[in-house]
Design a protein around this motif. Structure first.
Motif, mmCIF file in Angstrom:
data_model
loop_
_atom_site.group_PDB
_atom_site.id
_atom_site.type_symbol
_atom_site.label_atom_id
_atom_site.label_comp_id
_atom_site.label_asym_id
_atom_site.label_seq_id
_atom_site.Cartn_x
_atom_site.Cartn_y
_atom_site.Cartn_z
ATOM 1 N N ARG A 1 16.283 -42.934 8.793
ATOM 2 C CA ARG A 1 17.228 -41.854 9.067
ATOM 3 C C ARG A 1 18.587 -42.142 8.434
ATOM 4 O O ARG A 1 19.073 -43.269 8.503
ATOM 5 C CB ARG A 1 17.399 -41.677 10.585
ATOM 6 C CG ARG A 1 18.374 -40.547 10.891
ATOM 7 C CD ARG A 1 18.181 -39.967 12.248
ATOM 8 N NE ARG A 1 18.981 -40.708 13.217
ATOM 9 C CZ ARG A 1 18.722 -40.688 14.513
ATOM 10 N NH1 ARG A 1 17.687 -40.029 14.992
ATOM 11 N NH2 ARG A 1 19.487 -41.360 15.337
ATOM 12 N N GLU B 1 12.126 -41.938 10.650
ATOM 13 C CA GLU B 1 11.677 -40.618 11.070
ATOM 14 C C GLU B 1 10.888 -39.937 9.975
ATOM 15 O O GLU B 1 10.857 -40.397 8.833
ATOM 16 C CB GLU B 1 12.819 -39.710 11.549
ATOM 17 C CG GLU B 1 14.122 -39.901 10.894
ATOM 18 C CD GLU B 1 15.169 -38.922 11.382
ATOM 19 O OE1 GLU B 1 15.389 -38.835 12.598
ATOM 20 O OE2 GLU B 1 15.773 -38.260 10.527
ATOM 21 N N SER C 1 5.791 -34.794 14.521
ATOM 22 C CA SER C 1 6.937 -35.479 13.924
ATOM 23 C C SER C 1 7.027 -36.899 14.440
ATOM 24 O O SER C 1 6.523 -37.253 15.504
ATOM 25 C CB SER C 1 8.233 -34.699 14.115
ATOM 26 O OG SER C 1 8.319 -34.285 15.435
ATOM 27 N N SER D 1 9.613 -40.249 15.110
ATOM 28 C CA SER D 1 10.959 -40.789 15.242
ATOM 29 C C SER D 1 10.823 -42.057 16.065
ATOM 30 O O SER D 1 10.376 -42.003 17.210
ATOM 31 C CB SER D 1 11.874 -39.787 15.944
ATOM 32 O OG SER D 1 13.161 -40.350 16.054
#
Ligand code: GCB
Length: 611
Positions: free
Chosen positions: A225, A233, A267, A269
């Motif tokens: 990130r 991420e 997703s 993260s």
């Protein structure tokens, strides 16, 4: 073009460019989505010798009324009785190596542009409960693929890979694949009909069969990130449906269980304390495992950030200067298309020897080995699509083609830490239609990959007799300006570079993406004598003097690492069909300018000149 500065025996006839694309046969499927990281999946290589038939009139495809034949060469027919009339025979035809272009393998195909049919057989055990794809690393320029006589898919674009799903087409036992490859240049294609490189045709990269589960991990994107030192991420995408996916980075003790949604997406993260960031000085790569539906996909990924702030390019938050050189995908020592890991290691090895940390991969996406080797060796890369010179700007199909090639380039290499810049083109003209076209591509690149800056190699002009200005309106859209200039070669003398200063209307970093001049290796004379190593050496000295005065300069990639074949370069005894701007000859001899650049880069390593 050249005064430009840029933000950034023939048995076979030579065919001329035609006005429109070859007509598509009925029911030729489009390619399946590109499968990420094919090199680490369950594959069977189809590289090696393929039979080929040169077909300048497209006899194997069209009948005499120009209708697609039902009994084309793709059927690979063999006479069953002595009465049968079949006027081709793959078995008895000569062979070509795959990967490889046809021009550099067969003397009679050196200048050939047109259709070549490729064929090979393979024995296979068709797995139950698995999907099977035929993955073609690149076919220049247009390809149509049949497996066991049935249409598999077609693809346009000579420098990006494509996959045909062949699950229902392959069978247990003997199989065959036939590929029609056509490299006719076309005004409306990408690239268009005029370039400064050889139009090498053929299956220029690996061909393999890939097996995956019914629902499989099609793609993923993992990045550090921005602004963070340890937050990874991104996303994963299954070919469809909700599935559990496990992501592991064993060396960091990371394991994350994900669940994809109905569309197949999830997703990512996660925090990875202790993560060591990738950099040219320490190109740290981590083993990453993604397990889904019984398949474990393994990758080697480096994590770093890349940002542009004002006139600086920041990697891992720190300003960098890109000490580079432009590179064509030309094979060292033998010419022809480069394809192997060894080719990549040689080319990029020379970049390192120059004390470089950067290569501009011109003017199209290179083979996958380049980014893999660069990841390992710690080199930054600029990766470009062949939107070059005078594209058919107003043609919507041309734009769609360019977008597709951009998407395919990004899709394959987005997890490579080495790739820090996507370039949407080179030396494009200042017209409203071109601005719309290029702006669309910049936006597309940003949408597909929000993590990387976008650039293009622009042209420039003089604002005053000795002042060059970068004011191409496309500069507004770009994150990093690329600029090609040929002071001392196509314009003015090398010494006059001392007088030239640079201005920009943009508060953005500049990479001087090209400069240079031709020298025939081993040709010596005074610094005023064109084509000599001394002329090129002198040009580099003066260029370096000029460049160091540009306070917004954040990188250089002179033209070019190695001499490369180009039909535009016809001067006998000097060019002999090679662009001789290489710092290294096509035979691997280093010219004097190589050492000038090496010294310069050695002297500025770790700092930004002119700051
Ligand atoms: C350029 C082009 C590059 C050519 C080079 C040359 O500006 O971008 O593709 O090969 O000049 O040598 O003229």
């Amino acid at each position: 073009m050249k005064t430009a500065c840029v933000l950034l025996s023939l048995a076979v006839p030579i065919l001329l460019a035609s006005a429109s694309p070859p007509a598509a046969p009925p029911a030729m499927p489009r390619p399946a989505g590109l499968i990420a990281n094919i090199e680490h999946r369950s594959t069977m290589s189809l590289d090696g010798r393929w039979h080929f038939i040169v077909d300048p009139y497209d006899t194997g495809y069209f009948d005499y009324r120009h209708q697609p034949r039902k009994d084309g060469y793709f059927l690979r027919a063999v006479p069953k009785t002595p009465r049968d009339l079949i006027e081709y025979d793959f078995e008895k035809s000569d062979t070509l190596a795959v990967p490889g272009d046809w021009n550099s393998q067969k003397k009679e195909l050196f200048y050939y542009e047109g259709t070549v049919w490729y064929e090979r057989s393979f024995s296979y055990h068709a797995p139950t409960g698995r999907r099977v794809f035929l993955a073609i690393g690149a076919a220049n320029y247009f390809a149509r693929v049949w497996v066991n006589g049935a249409p598999a898919c077609e693809h346009e674009g000579g420098f990006t890979g494509f996959n045909c799903e062949v699950t229902g087409l392959v069978k247990d036992g003997d199989n065959f694949v036939v590929i029609w490859v056509n490299n006719q240049r076309r005004r409306d294609a990408v690239p268009t009909d005029v370039t400064d490189w050889w139009n090498y045709g053929g299956l220029t990269r690996n061909v393999e069969i890939v097996e995956v589960p019914e629902s499989f991990l099609e793609d993923y994107f993992l990045q550090l990130r921005k602004g963070s030192t340890d937050v990874i991420e991104g996303w994963v995408r299954m070919s469809g449906g909700s599935h559990p996916v496990t992501l592991r980075i064993p060396e960091l003790g990371v394991e994350q269980k994900l669940q994809t949604d109905a569309s197949g997406a999830a997703s990512v993260s996660l925090r990875a304390p202790g993560l060591e960031r990738w950099s040219p000085e320490r190109p740290r790569l981590y083993d990453v495992e993604l397990e889904a539906n019984g398949e474990t996909v393994r990758d080697r990924i480096g994590f770093r950030t890349i940002e542009v702030r004002g006139r600086d390019i920041l990697v891992n938050g720190k300003p960098v200067f890109l000490r580079g050189v432009s590179v064509h995908e030309e094979a060292p020592y033998r010419s022809g298309r480069a394809a192997t890991e060894k080719d990549a290691a040689t080319l990029l090895g020379w970049v390192k020897e120059l004390n470089g940390n950067f290569a501009r991969l011109a003017h199209y996406p290179h083979n996958r080995n380049m980014a893999r080797v660069a990841d390992r060796e710690g080199l930054f890369l600029w990766s470009e699509i062949p939107v070059y010179w005078t594209i058919d700007w107003e043609n919507p199909a041309t734009l769609e083609n360019a977008r597709q090639q951009l998407a395919e380039m990004i899709r394959r290499d987005k997890n490579r830490a080495s790739v820090v810049l996507w370039s949407v083109g080179n030396e494009t003209p200042l017209t409203p239609a071109r601005l719309l076209f290029m702006t669309d591509l910049v936006k597309t690149a940003h949408q597909l990959d929000p993590s990387r800056p976008v650039t293009a190699a622009l042209e420039t002009h003089y604002a005053e007799p000795n002042v060059k200005i970068i004011d191409d309106p496309l500069g507004k859209e770009l994150d990093v300006l690329g600029c090609n200039e040929y002071v001392g070669w196509y314009e003015r003398t090398p010494e006059e570079a001392d007088l030239v200063t640079w201005r920009t209307v943009y508060d953005k970093p500049l990479i001087m993406s090209e400069f240079g001049g031709d020298a025939r290796a081993g040709r010596h004379g005074g610094p005023d004598e064109r084509w000599t190593e001394e002329y090129q050496e002198n040009l580099y000295r003066h260029q370096i003097g000029m460049l160091q005065k540009i306070d917004f300069l954040r990188g250089t990639s002179p033209w070019i690492l190695m001499d490369f074949r180009s039909p535009r370069r016809v001067l006998p005894g000097v060019q002999d069909n090679y662009n001789r701007k290489g710092l290294v000859s096509n035979e691997g001899a280093k010219k004097k300018a190589f050492f000038v650049l090496k010294e310069f880069y050695g002297g500025i390593a770790g700092r930004t000149p002119g700051r």
